[in-house]
Scaffold this active site. Structure first.
Site, short mmCIF file in Angstrom:
data_model
loop_
_atom_site.label_atom_id
_atom_site.label_comp_id
_atom_site.label_asym_id
_atom_site.label_seq_id
_atom_site.Cartn_x
_atom_site.Cartn_y
_atom_site.Cartn_z
N GLY A 1 0.81 -1.21 0.00
CA GLY A 1 0.00 0.00 0.00
C GLY A 1 0.85 1.26 0.00
O GLY A 1 2.08 1.21 -0.03
N SER A 2 0.18 2.41 0.04
CA SER A 2 0.88 3.69 -0.04
C SER A 2 1.85 3.88 1.12
O SER A 2 3.02 4.21 0.92
CB SER A 2 -0.14 4.84 -0.04
OG SER A 2 -1.08 4.67 -1.07
N SER B 1 -2.33 3.98 12.64
CA SER B 1 -3.74 4.29 12.85
C SER B 1 -4.08 5.57 12.09
O SER B 1 -3.34 5.99 11.20
CB SER B 1 -4.05 4.43 14.34
OG SER B 1 -5.45 4.54 14.55
N LYS C 1 -9.15 9.46 12.03
CA LYS C 1 -10.58 9.12 12.02
C LYS C 1 -10.95 8.22 13.20
O LYS C 1 -12.14 7.96 13.43
CB LYS C 1 -10.95 8.45 10.70
CG LYS C 1 -10.86 9.41 9.50
CD LYS C 1 -11.15 8.71 8.20
CE LYS C 1 -11.15 9.68 7.02
NZ LYS C 1 -9.85 10.34 6.83
N ASN D 1 -4.77 12.69 6.69
CA ASN D 1 -4.77 12.29 5.29
C ASN D 1 -3.37 12.37 4.70
O ASN D 1 -2.62 13.30 4.99
CB ASN D 1 -5.72 13.19 4.49
CG ASN D 1 -7.15 13.07 4.98
OD1 ASN D 1 -7.87 12.18 4.58
ND2 ASN D 1 -7.55 13.96 5.88
N VAL E 1 -7.84 12.36 -1.73
CA VAL E 1 -8.61 13.36 -2.46
C VAL E 1 -7.83 14.01 -3.59
O VAL E 1 -8.41 14.34 -4.64
CB VAL E 1 -9.13 14.43 -1.46
CG1 VAL E 1 -7.98 15.24 -0.87
CG2 VAL E 1 -10.12 15.35 -2.14
#
Length: 642
Positions: A313-314, A428, A431, A470, A478
């Site tokens: 993943g990123s 984590s 959110k 984010n 986004v």
């Protein structure tokens, strides 16, 4: 040349490009040279007659003398082929040939003049005339070539400048001058430097590299059309965040393109043509990076076995890249996504051929698949980045979110404790703070379980949690989403005009993870000072402007409404949490409420069973018991809060 002209005039292209005109035949060049010689002869005659006011040719027929001089000159021009070169590409060799031919003419005619004087006792022409003719003829031939060469150079430059973007270079320091010189010296670049831009007001009449210096007020007072420029090149490293935002706001207001150039230090090590690019929104959101204690991190990873879950993943893949720099004995990269795992395998084997890797296709919620890895490799560090993170998808499939985010974290954490892993670091999210969706609540439940393991009797593993907002450029974030929408011509969709988010870069996020892995003593939740939150509407408008469009004119912005579980403002700390400072001013410790291991284990077992039964409502009910502050927002599960 006629054919070229005819093609331009009567073909599809009505523009005659002089820089593409074919070369003249050599005999025409020779004829022009002869005309220049004749003009030089008459000019020399006129000057000598004005100076001496007497006869300077002692011969009955001047035409014979003049013809002899011209013939001698043409003969040597033929011998040295002075007319054979392409004039627009003349070099020092061509100049030297002209000089030799004119000098030989002077020598031949002068020698004949001396012999004539010995034989007849009288010269047929005075020597000052020959010297004057030599000077004027050489200068005439030379200037003809020089003017033709310069003419074509000006035409080529004009053509290039009309096709290139006319830009200003921001700054008048050595770095800015070096960038401008590099652009000027590279004609293949699509940029034409027309000047420099500075905040100073004392440089209005000064020039750098032959280009004018413009003050900031000139940009402020004039429209783009009056300035006759297309954009500005900036060197990001030379400015503070506030300075850059100030300049960028001005440039966007004037509809100027903004290009980012590398610093001179980076320029030496890279391809310059490919290193100038449009300024991206990530460049404006970047902050000063965290100071990393590389020695301590290296000690924790050097010659050690490392496990990274979610390693394709990123965040996980960037952790793999950064850890690989410290020469570990082995990195096990685990992920359930086949194609991204294969991609990171190819990348790592190319970039770090000396590092031993093992790439494992597996699901973190499958204990029977995961435990053999712990048995075989004796991990020293475990980075747990595997998680489902997309809010709407997890809201629709809460049972799947629990199996990966909660059960998967439980399995990786308990195995880390069982097999005496030195440190376990879980990634984590903000959110998880006062969650309004299943995804955030599931991550908070995972935090509680991981923290509870710290105080279990016999445990020696240090359990550490990192929490951040984010991540720029991560999968599904986004900014890539907005970029795709802008490239497609719009519209750009925003859920709510007032929604705000914190942002950080992927390298920043992973540096936080690595730093936390070294400084944690066990049981902590580390949070990052993420600066000011960013309004998503402002972000979208800036991205549209940076792409060269006008918001709501070229690219529409529409509001779609908050998605299930989405909230307007994200938080990094819960209401009743306290923070403790660390030796790194950008990193704090959040003192959130905790749960006892037996209590959280019982609840996790119950919610896991409900997830396996795919009982969505029961899953969310139990999740609200584990995370009492979880209040659903814009979701079908809001009824459970009443």
């Amino acid at each position: 040349m006629y054919n070229s002209f005819r093609k331009k005039m009567f073909g599809g292209d009505n523009v005659v490009n002089l820089s593409d005109v074919r070369y003249l035949p050599r005999w025409i060049i020779l004829v022009i040279d002869i005309i220049i010689l004749i003009i030089s002869l008459f000019l020399s005659t006129y000057i000598i007659e004005k100076i001496t006011r007497s006869e300077f040719i002692y011969h009955n027929d001047k035409i014979i003398i003049f013809a002899g001089v011209i013939f001698s000159n043409v003969m040597f021009m033929y011998i040295f082929k002075t007319y054979a070169g392409i004039i627009r590409h003349s070099t020092f060799i061509d100049l030297f040939k002209l000089l030799i031919s004119c000098f030989c003419t002077l020598f031949l005619v002068g020698s004949a003049n001396i012999i004539c004087e010995w034989v007849t006792g009288k010269e047929f022409i005075i020597n000052p005339f020959l010297i004057l003719y030599f000077i004027i003829s050489f200068m005439g031939l030379f200037l003809f070539r020089l003017y033709v060469k310069e003419f074509f150079h000006i035409v080529r430059e004009y053509r290039r400048s009309t096709l290139k973007k006319r830009i200003l270079v921001l700054g008048i320091d050595e770095q800015s001058i070096a960038i401008a010189r590099a652009i000027l010296d590279n004609p293949s670049l699509p940029y034409h430097v027309v000047g420099f831009l500075t905040q100073r007001t004392d440089s209005k009449r000064a020039y750098l590299l032959g280009k004018p210096i413009f003050a900031k007020e000139k940009i402020e007072e004039n429209a783009k059309e009056e300035l006759l420029i297309d954009g500005v090149i900036i060197i990001k490293e030379m400015m503070s965040k506030d300075e850059m935002n100030s300049w960028v706001n001005l440039f966007l207001e004037k509809d100027l393109n903004i290009f980012k150039a590398p610093s001179v230090q980076k320029l030496r090590d890279s391809d310059f043509a490919g290193s100038i690019r449009n300024l991206q929104i990530e460049d404006l959101l970047n902050r000063k990076p965290i100071k990393i204690e590389n020695e301590e991190i290296k000690r924790r990873h050097f010659n050690k076995n490392i496990l990274v879950t979610g390693g394709a993943g990123s965040i996980g893949s960037e952790i793999v890249r950064q850890v690989a720099q410290f020469n570990p004995s082995l990195i096990v990269v685990l992920d359930q996504a086949e194609t991204p795992l294969y991609d990171i395998e190819l990348e790592m084997k190319e970039k770090f051929p000396h590092v031993r890797f093992k790439f494992v296709l597996a699901d973190v919620s499958n204990r029977h698949r995961i435990e053999p890895l712990f048995q075989a490799y004796n991990f020293s560090m475990v980075y747990h980045a595997a998680a489902y993170k997309h809010v709407p998808l997890v809201e629709e499939n809460p049972h799947e979110g629990i199996l990966v985010n909660v059960l998967g974290s439980k399995i990786i954490a308990t195995l880390s404790s069982k097999y005496k892993v030195n440190r376990f670091v879980m990634i984590s999210t903000d959110k998880a703070v006062n969650p309004t969706n299943v995804m955030g609540a599931s991550k908070r439940a995972a935090e509680l379980f991981v923290q509870s393991l710290q105080n279990v009797e016999g445990n020696t593993t240090k359990f550490i949690t990192t929490r951040f907002g984010n991540v720029l450029g991560s999968n599904g974030s986004v900014i890539p989403h907005f970029k795709r929408q802008i490239e497609a011509g719009g519209p750009v969709t925003i859920t709510h005009p007032d929604i705000v988010r914190y942002f950080m870069t992927i390298p920043e996020a992973c540096e936080l993870v690595l730093q936390a892995g070294t400084m944690g003593q066990g049981g902590e939740i580390f949070v990052f000072d993420m600066g000011e939150p960013v309004k998503i509407l402002d972000l979208a408008r800036r991205m549209i402007k940076l792409s060269g469009f006008e918001p709501n004119i070229d690219i529409k912005i529409i509001y779609t409404g908050l998605r299930p579980g989405e909230k307007l403002y994200e938080e990094l700390l819960s209401d009743d949490a306290k923070t403790l400072p660390t030796h790194n001013e950008k990193i704090m410790i959040s003192k959130d409420p905790t749960m006892e291991f037996l209590e959280i284990e019982t609840l996790v077992n119950s919610i896991t069973k409900a997830s396996l039964r795919m009982d969505k409502v029961e899953v969310v009910k139990l999740l609200k018991i584990i995370v009492p502050e979880f209040r659903s927002n814009n979701s079908i599960y809001e009824v459970l809060d009443k």
